[in-house]
Design a protein around this motif. Sequence first.
Motif, short mmCIF file in Angstrom:
data_model
loop_
_atom_site.label_atom_id
_atom_site.label_comp_id
_atom_site.label_asym_id
_atom_site.label_seq_id
_atom_site.Cartn_x
_atom_site.Cartn_y
_atom_site.Cartn_z
N SER A 87 -9.84 -29.96 -8.08
CA SER A 87 -11.06 -29.47 -8.73
C SER A 87 -12.34 -30.38 -8.32
O SER A 87 -12.17 -31.31 -7.60
CB SER A 87 -11.12 -29.22 -10.21
OG SER A 87 -11.21 -30.49 -10.74
N ARG A 88 -13.49 -29.74 -8.57
CA ARG A 88 -14.75 -30.48 -8.44
C ARG A 88 -14.77 -31.96 -8.95
O ARG A 88 -15.14 -33.06 -8.44
CB ARG A 88 -15.88 -29.86 -9.02
CG ARG A 88 -16.49 -28.61 -8.03
CD ARG A 88 -17.73 -28.10 -8.82
NE ARG A 88 -17.31 -26.82 -9.57
CZ ARG A 88 -17.80 -25.74 -9.80
NH1 ARG A 88 -18.66 -25.54 -8.95
NH2 ARG A 88 -17.13 -24.87 -10.57
N LYS A 89 -14.31 -31.91 -10.32
CA LYS A 89 -14.24 -33.20 -10.87
C LYS A 89 -13.18 -34.20 -10.49
O LYS A 89 -13.25 -35.44 -10.49
CB LYS A 89 -14.15 -33.02 -12.46
CG LYS A 89 -15.62 -32.89 -13.04
CD LYS A 89 -15.38 -32.75 -14.57
CE LYS A 89 -16.14 -31.64 -15.15
NZ LYS A 89 -15.39 -30.79 -16.02
N ASP A 90 -12.38 -33.85 -10.04
CA ASP A 90 -10.93 -34.68 -9.32
C ASP A 90 -11.33 -35.42 -8.42
O ASP A 90 -11.44 -36.48 -8.18
CB ASP A 90 -9.92 -33.56 -8.65
CG ASP A 90 -9.16 -32.84 -9.72
OD1 ASP A 90 -9.03 -33.26 -11.01
OD2 ASP A 90 -8.55 -31.77 -9.50
N THR A 114 -3.70 -32.32 -8.82
CA THR A 114 -3.10 -31.95 -9.70
C THR A 114 -1.69 -31.33 -8.84
O THR A 114 -2.00 -30.48 -8.09
CB THR A 114 -3.74 -31.03 -10.47
OG1 THR A 114 -4.81 -31.46 -11.37
CG2 THR A 114 -2.66 -30.76 -11.74
N ASN A 151 3.08 -28.62 -12.33
CA ASN A 151 1.91 -28.68 -13.11
C ASN A 151 0.92 -27.65 -12.87
O ASN A 151 -0.16 -27.56 -13.36
CB ASN A 151 1.33 -29.77 -13.47
CG ASN A 151 2.55 -30.89 -13.97
OD1 ASN A 151 3.52 -30.36 -14.78
ND2 ASN A 151 2.23 -32.05 -13.64
N ILE A 152 1.20 -26.88 -11.69
CA ILE A 152 -0.06 -25.73 -11.72
C ILE A 152 0.16 -24.52 -12.22
O ILE A 152 1.29 -23.90 -12.43
CB ILE A 152 0.07 -25.44 -9.91
CG1 ILE A 152 0.25 -26.80 -9.10
CG2 ILE A 152 -1.01 -24.63 -9.74
CD1 ILE A 152 -0.97 -27.58 -9.23
N SER A 204 -9.85 -21.89 -12.38
CA SER A 204 -9.51 -20.72 -11.34
C SER A 204 -7.78 -21.04 -11.31
O SER A 204 -7.16 -21.96 -11.81
CB SER A 204 -9.81 -21.19 -9.97
OG SER A 204 -9.33 -22.10 -9.39
N LEU A 205 -7.30 -19.90 -10.73
CA LEU A 205 -5.93 -19.90 -10.67
C LEU A 205 -5.65 -19.39 -9.24
O LEU A 205 -6.12 -18.43 -8.61
CB LEU A 205 -5.26 -18.63 -11.44
CG LEU A 205 -5.33 -18.75 -13.02
CD1 LEU A 205 -4.69 -17.68 -13.70
CD2 LEU A 205 -4.84 -19.86 -13.40
N PRO A 206 -4.42 -20.04 -8.53
CA PRO A 206 -4.22 -19.29 -7.17
C PRO A 206 -3.21 -18.04 -7.53
O PRO A 206 -2.46 -18.15 -8.51
CB PRO A 206 -3.19 -20.44 -6.63
CG PRO A 206 -2.65 -21.47 -7.66
CD PRO A 206 -3.80 -21.00 -8.67
P1 ADP Z 1 -13.14 -29.36 -13.30
O1 ADP Z 1 -12.24 -30.26 -13.06
O2 ADP Z 1 -14.15 -29.26 -12.28
O3 ADP Z 1 -13.83 -29.10 -14.50
P2 ADP Z 1 -11.29 -27.21 -13.65
O4 ADP Z 1 -11.58 -27.30 -15.14
O5 ADP Z 1 -10.81 -26.19 -12.83
O6 ADP Z 1 -12.32 -27.75 -12.90
O7 ADP Z 1 -10.00 -28.55 -13.61
C1 ADP Z 1 -9.84 -29.35 -14.57
C2 ADP Z 1 -8.38 -30.01 -14.15
O8 ADP Z 1 -7.44 -29.00 -14.02
C3 ADP Z 1 -8.55 -30.56 -12.85
O9 ADP Z 1 -7.82 -31.93 -12.82
C4 ADP Z 1 -7.83 -29.67 -12.00
O10 ADP Z 1 -7.00 -30.33 -10.58
C5 ADP Z 1 -6.82 -29.11 -12.74
N1 ADP Z 1 -6.64 -27.69 -12.43
C6 ADP Z 1 -7.53 -26.89 -11.92
N2 ADP Z 1 -6.71 -25.55 -11.78
C7 ADP Z 1 -5.70 -25.87 -12.01
C8 ADP Z 1 -4.48 -24.95 -12.15
N3 ADP Z 1 -4.58 -23.52 -11.56
N4 ADP Z 1 -3.41 -25.23 -12.49
C9 ADP Z 1 -2.98 -26.48 -12.86
N5 ADP Z 1 -4.19 -27.33 -12.77
C10 ADP Z 1 -5.27 -27.14 -12.36
#
Ligand code: ADP
Length: 209
Positions: free
Chosen positions: A122-125, A146, A150-151, A174-176
């Motif tokens: 993600s952006r914040k990662d 991540t 855990n996805i 988002s979701l893949p």
């Molecule tokens: P941001 O971190 O930019 O606010 P997200 O809220 O999408 O964006 O992500 C929050 C955390 O969850 C991040 O550490 C990211 O890697 C993880 N994440 C994002 N999408 C998914 C997903 N589909 N499944 C599991 N983890 C996710």
Amino acid sequence: MELNKRQTEIFEIVKADGPITGEQIAERLKLARATIRPDLAILTMAGFLDARPRVGYFYSGKRPAQSVADSMTGMRVRDFQSIPVVVEENISVYDAICQMFLEDVGTLFVVDQSSFLTGVLSRKDLLRTSLGNNELEKIPVHVIMTRMPNITYCDKQDTLLHAAKKMIDQQIDSLPVVVDNGEGLEVVGRVTKTNITAAFLSLADDHEL
Ligand code: ADP
């Protein structure tokens, strides 16, 4: 249920000239097939039109009477999903940041050499890793992403409501969209909060905007 301007145009075309394919309708409206896909989905699930494989869309002759709630239940991930942006797990955090800007997305999906899903960035990662770190070219993304198992993901047949609930419950953007081929998960799409907003908007009548 009231139709917006484009949905009304599509409805009129199909009523006059159906059966007609989505491709032909798009051509008549000088729009891309993908642009009208959500409208066709709404017209079909609301009962205005029927669709048959290899035939196309035709006027159902039925009087549509469906609530917004019913329309929402009929919305599928496949009709609203976007193209996924995937990166390989050994690319650097620096390159992932460039990719995120180039592709103008908020989330990158990470795949292994067999193109199977292994992680999410993600952006914040990426921001977190960038803070106070000068060696972003040397850190591979698999160290910070991540990772599986855990996805959270979805199937293109899932309802959009189901996908929205997953995003809210897990607090993610988002979701893949994946296909499980037995050996791994192949990434075929992406559902984001923007897709959910677009679906929400497609339920509204033009006058209310
Ligand atoms: P941001 O971190 O930019 O606010 P997200 O809220 O999408 O964006 O992500 C929050 C955390 O969850 C991040 O550490 C990211 O890697 C993880 N994440 C994002 N999408 C998914 C997903 N589909 N499944 C599991 N983890 C996710």
